[in-house]
Design a protein around this motif. Structure first.
Motif, mmCIF file in Angstrom:
data_model
loop_
_atom_site.group_PDB
_atom_site.id
_atom_site.type_symbol
_atom_site.label_atom_id
_atom_site.label_comp_id
_atom_site.label_asym_id
_atom_site.label_seq_id
_atom_site.Cartn_x
_atom_site.Cartn_y
_atom_site.Cartn_z
ATOM 1 N N GLY A 44 77.949 77.508 42.890
ATOM 2 C CA GLY A 44 78.142 76.189 43.478
ATOM 3 C C GLY A 44 77.975 76.144 44.979
ATOM 4 N N LEU A 45 78.293 77.239 45.657
ATOM 5 C CA LEU A 45 78.174 77.334 47.111
ATOM 6 C C LEU A 45 77.664 78.721 47.473
ATOM 7 C CD1 LEU A 45 81.548 75.694 48.228
ATOM 8 C CD2 LEU A 45 79.270 74.807 48.759
ATOM 9 N N PRO A 46 76.801 78.841 48.472
ATOM 10 C CA PRO A 46 76.321 80.170 48.873
ATOM 11 C C PRO A 46 77.431 80.986 49.503
ATOM 12 C CG PRO A 46 75.543 78.478 50.396
ATOM 13 C CD PRO A 46 76.185 77.757 49.260
ATOM 14 N N GLY A 47 77.509 82.266 49.112
ATOM 15 C CA GLY A 47 78.497 83.162 49.711
ATOM 16 C C GLY A 47 79.906 82.950 49.239
ATOM 17 N N ARG A 48 80.093 82.304 48.091
ATOM 18 C CA ARG A 48 81.431 81.982 47.606
ATOM 19 C C ARG A 48 82.144 83.238 47.097
ATOM 20 N NH1 ARG A 48 82.750 77.275 43.107
ATOM 21 N NH2 ARG A 48 84.775 76.657 43.952
ATOM 22 N N PHE A 49 83.474 83.191 47.033
ATOM 23 C CA PHE A 49 84.270 84.313 46.540
ATOM 24 C C PHE A 49 83.898 84.625 45.094
ATOM 25 C CE2 PHE A 49 86.632 80.385 45.812
ATOM 26 C CZ PHE A 49 86.947 80.465 44.469
ATOM 27 N N ARG A 50 84.094 85.876 44.695
ATOM 28 C CA ARG A 50 83.772 86.252 43.316
ATOM 29 C C ARG A 50 84.955 85.962 42.404
ATOM 30 N NH1 ARG A 50 85.887 91.322 41.933
ATOM 31 N NH2 ARG A 50 86.646 92.583 43.682
ATOM 32 N N HIS A 51 84.610 85.583 41.181
ATOM 33 C CA HIS A 51 85.625 85.324 40.165
ATOM 34 C C HIS A 51 84.943 85.377 38.810
ATOM 35 C CE1 HIS A 51 88.493 82.912 37.707
ATOM 36 N NE2 HIS A 51 89.377 83.504 38.470
ATOM 37 N N TRP A 52 85.685 85.756 37.777
ATOM 38 C CA TRP A 52 85.072 85.950 36.464
ATOM 39 C C TRP A 52 84.399 84.687 35.937
ATOM 40 C CZ3 TRP A 52 86.597 82.860 32.486
ATOM 41 C CH2 TRP A 52 87.852 82.234 32.578
ATOM 42 N N ILE A 53 84.924 83.506 36.292
ATOM 43 C CA ILE A 53 84.363 82.275 35.752
ATOM 44 C C ILE A 53 82.928 82.053 36.230
ATOM 45 C CG2 ILE A 53 85.146 80.685 37.575
ATOM 46 C CD1 ILE A 53 85.870 78.714 35.339
ATOM 47 N N PHE A 54 82.630 82.509 37.470
ATOM 48 C CA PHE A 54 81.269 82.354 37.986
ATOM 49 C C PHE A 54 80.312 83.303 37.262
ATOM 50 C CE2 PHE A 54 83.782 81.403 42.023
ATOM 51 C CZ PHE A 54 83.871 80.055 41.709
ATOM 52 N N GLY A 55 80.790 84.508 36.978
ATOM 53 C CA GLY A 55 79.968 85.448 36.224
ATOM 54 C C GLY A 55 79.657 84.923 34.828
ATOM 55 N N MET A 56 80.625 84.266 34.201
ATOM 56 C CA MET A 56 80.420 83.688 32.877
ATOM 57 C C MET A 56 79.360 82.586 32.930
ATOM 58 S SD MET A 56 83.297 81.921 30.413
ATOM 59 C CE MET A 56 83.514 80.535 31.551
ATOM 60 N N ARG A 57 79.436 81.745 33.963
ATOM 61 C CA ARG A 57 78.450 80.677 34.120
ATOM 62 C C ARG A 57 77.056 81.250 34.373
ATOM 63 N NH1 ARG A 57 82.029 76.912 38.232
ATOM 64 N NH2 ARG A 57 83.561 76.211 36.681
ATOM 65 N N LEU A 58 76.993 82.298 35.173
ATOM 66 C CA LEU A 58 75.696 82.907 35.478
ATOM 67 C C LEU A 58 75.054 83.475 34.217
ATOM 68 C CD1 LEU A 58 73.553 83.746 37.496
ATOM 69 C CD2 LEU A 58 74.935 85.759 38.050
ATOM 70 N N GLU A 59 75.831 84.119 33.380
ATOM 71 C CA GLU A 59 75.277 84.659 32.144
ATOM 72 C C GLU A 59 74.757 83.553 31.239
ATOM 73 O OE1 GLU A 59 74.570 87.795 31.168
ATOM 74 O OE2 GLU A 59 75.044 88.141 33.279
ATOM 75 N N ARG A 60 75.459 82.430 31.198
ATOM 76 C CA ARG A 60 74.993 81.298 30.392
ATOM 77 C C ARG A 60 73.666 80.751 30.929
ATOM 78 N NH1 ARG A 60 79.088 78.221 30.943
ATOM 79 N NH2 ARG A 60 78.269 76.799 32.492
ATOM 80 N N LEU A 61 73.552 80.637 32.244
ATOM 81 C CA LEU A 61 72.307 80.164 32.847
ATOM 82 C C LEU A 61 71.156 81.136 32.593
ATOM 83 C CD1 LEU A 61 73.671 78.864 36.275
ATOM 84 C CD2 LEU A 61 72.931 77.479 34.331
ATOM 85 N N ARG A 62 71.450 82.439 32.660
ATOM 86 C CA ARG A 62 70.413 83.437 32.395
ATOM 87 C C ARG A 62 69.900 83.346 30.965
ATOM 88 N NH1 ARG A 62 73.407 88.486 35.477
ATOM 89 N NH2 ARG A 62 72.488 88.161 37.546
ATOM 90 N N ARG A 63 70.810 83.112 30.033
ATOM 91 C CA ARG A 63 70.388 82.962 28.639
ATOM 92 C C ARG A 63 69.501 81.737 28.471
ATOM 93 N NH1 ARG A 63 75.763 84.475 27.476
ATOM 94 N NH2 ARG A 63 76.300 82.288 27.112
ATOM 95 N N GLN A 64 69.883 80.650 29.127
ATOM 96 C CA GLN A 64 69.063 79.433 29.057
ATOM 97 C C GLN A 64 67.679 79.669 29.654
ATOM 98 O OE1 GLN A 64 71.666 76.697 31.120
ATOM 99 N NE2 GLN A 64 72.473 75.871 29.211
ATOM 100 N N LYS A 65 67.636 80.427 30.744
ATOM 101 C CA LYS A 65 66.359 80.744 31.370
ATOM 102 C C LYS A 65 65.502 81.592 30.425
ATOM 103 C CE LYS A 65 63.406 81.646 34.817
ATOM 104 N NZ LYS A 65 62.558 82.660 34.163
ATOM 105 N N GLN A 66 66.097 82.604 29.802
ATOM 106 C CA GLN A 66 65.370 83.474 28.888
ATOM 107 C C GLN A 66 64.845 82.721 27.671
ATOM 108 O OE1 GLN A 66 68.282 86.492 28.111
ATOM 109 N NE2 GLN A 66 67.952 87.556 30.058
#
Length: 346
Positions: A44-66
């Motif tokens: 959502g923002l560049p350089g944002r703090f890490r948290h598991w929820i962002f990793g979960m969202r990223l994996e979902r986006l990667r699957r959609q891309k694939q």
């Protein structure tokens, strides 16, 4: 379109946008790989703090891309100056020009919108890396779990940032480091909430102007067609909604709406429906039963709470409040509304 470097292209597009009456303000352009754009979309923002929820969202986006359901050509961040992150891997005719023109139109919308253009809001993206560094320091000092628990509690109220702000204002038991970190998260959630509440307006504006900018820049006889395919349905709806609004309001009325309004207004105007707003929850009492308990009320607006998520949400509110939390809500039974009370811990 003649082959040009992206820097030359941005100069030409900016000149055209200004000639057409747009005022995007100062803009920075940042070329990215598709993976970087997916990460920015997830966080959502560049350089944002890490948290598991962002990793979960990223994996979902990667699957959609694939699966061929998603491709991100640009993302515009409403900082000061605005930043347009764009994909250099665009190989379709006009794709890069359209992506950059789309970002310029977003920058104009943000720069001139009564709510999005406020200086205090536009400072938030620059502060995101600062908050991330603060979170890292506390992870090193206190360990992973306390920081992760606090961030999880704040992000559980991601779609209720007003409620998070009220809780932080009234909470008495949070330590100083928790207040500091939580208030930073709250500022980020407010920033993202304003984006969500103007998404249809912002996209409709950008889709309208991207074609006009390219048409004038390259002397086209007609505007480039809007892309089609998986993931583009909402953008086609946004273009359709914007066109209906212009027809009903006229250009001046549509301009005022895009400078001052939000999605609830344009969706009601065009009969497209209502945006998916979160249920309205407010603090009714901060000293319930004279024990310092927190009493929340759900104001009925036609949308019931998801009772499956309620225990999770109340648990995280309790983490912030540190005392028992009550919630009064309404449920539908056989066509009637029934008032129910939940509490955590029971």
């Amino acid at each position: 379109m003649a082959t040009v470097g992206w820097r030359d292209l941005t100069q030409r597009l900016e000149a055209t946008a200004q000639a057409l009456g747009l005022a995007p303000g100062e803009v920075e352009y940042i070329p990215c790989h598709q993976g970087e754009l997916l990460a920015l979309e997830a966080y959502g923002l560049p350089g944002r703090f890490r948290h598991w929820i962002f990793g979960m969202r990223l994996e979902r986006l990667r699957r959609q891309k694939q699966q061929g359901q998603l491709f991100i050509s640009e993302l515009t961040v409403g900082s000061q100056p605005a930043r347009i992150y764009f994909c250099l891997g665009l190989d379709l005719p006009w794709a890069l020009a359209l992506a950059l023109a789309h970002g310029l139109a977003h920058a104009d919308f943000i720069n001139n919108h009564e709510r999005l253009g406020r200086p205090e809001r536009r400072r938030v993206p620059a502060l995101a890396p600062v908050l991330a560094a603060e979170a890292r320091r506390w992870r090193m000092h206190l360990g992973e779990q306390p920081v992760e628990d606090l961030l999880s509690a704040c992000l559980a109220l991601e779609h209720h940032s007003h409620l998070l702000g009220q809780i932080l204002e009234e909470a008495q038991s949070l330590e100083e480091w928790e207040q500091s970190l939580a208030r930073g998260v709250w500022a980020e959630l407010q920033y993202l909430e304003a984006e969500r509440e103007t998404w249809w307006l912002n996209e409709g504006w950008a889709l309208h102007w991207q074609g006009k900018i390219c048409q004038e820049t390259f002397g086209l006889g007609q505007m480039p067609a809007l892309a089609s395919g998986p993931g583009w349905e909402n953008y086609r709806w946004a273009a359709e909604i914007a066109q209906r609004a212009r027809e009903r309001l006229g250009e001046e009325g549509y301009l005022r709406l895009c400078r001052q309004g939000d999605d609830s207004q344009i969706l009601a105007l065009t009969a497209r429906g209502k945006p998916a707003c979160p249920p309205a929850i407010q603090i009714a009492d901060t000293n319930y039963r004279s024990c310092g308990y927190l009493y929340l009320q759900h104001r009925w607006t036609g949308r019931p709470l998801d009772l499956r998520l309620l225990p999770y949400t109340l648990e995280h509110i309790h983490y912030l409040w540190r005392r028992r939390v009550y919630l009064e809500t309404w449920v539908e039974r056989a066509g009637h509304l029934i008032c129910r009370q939940f509490c955590y811990p029971e």
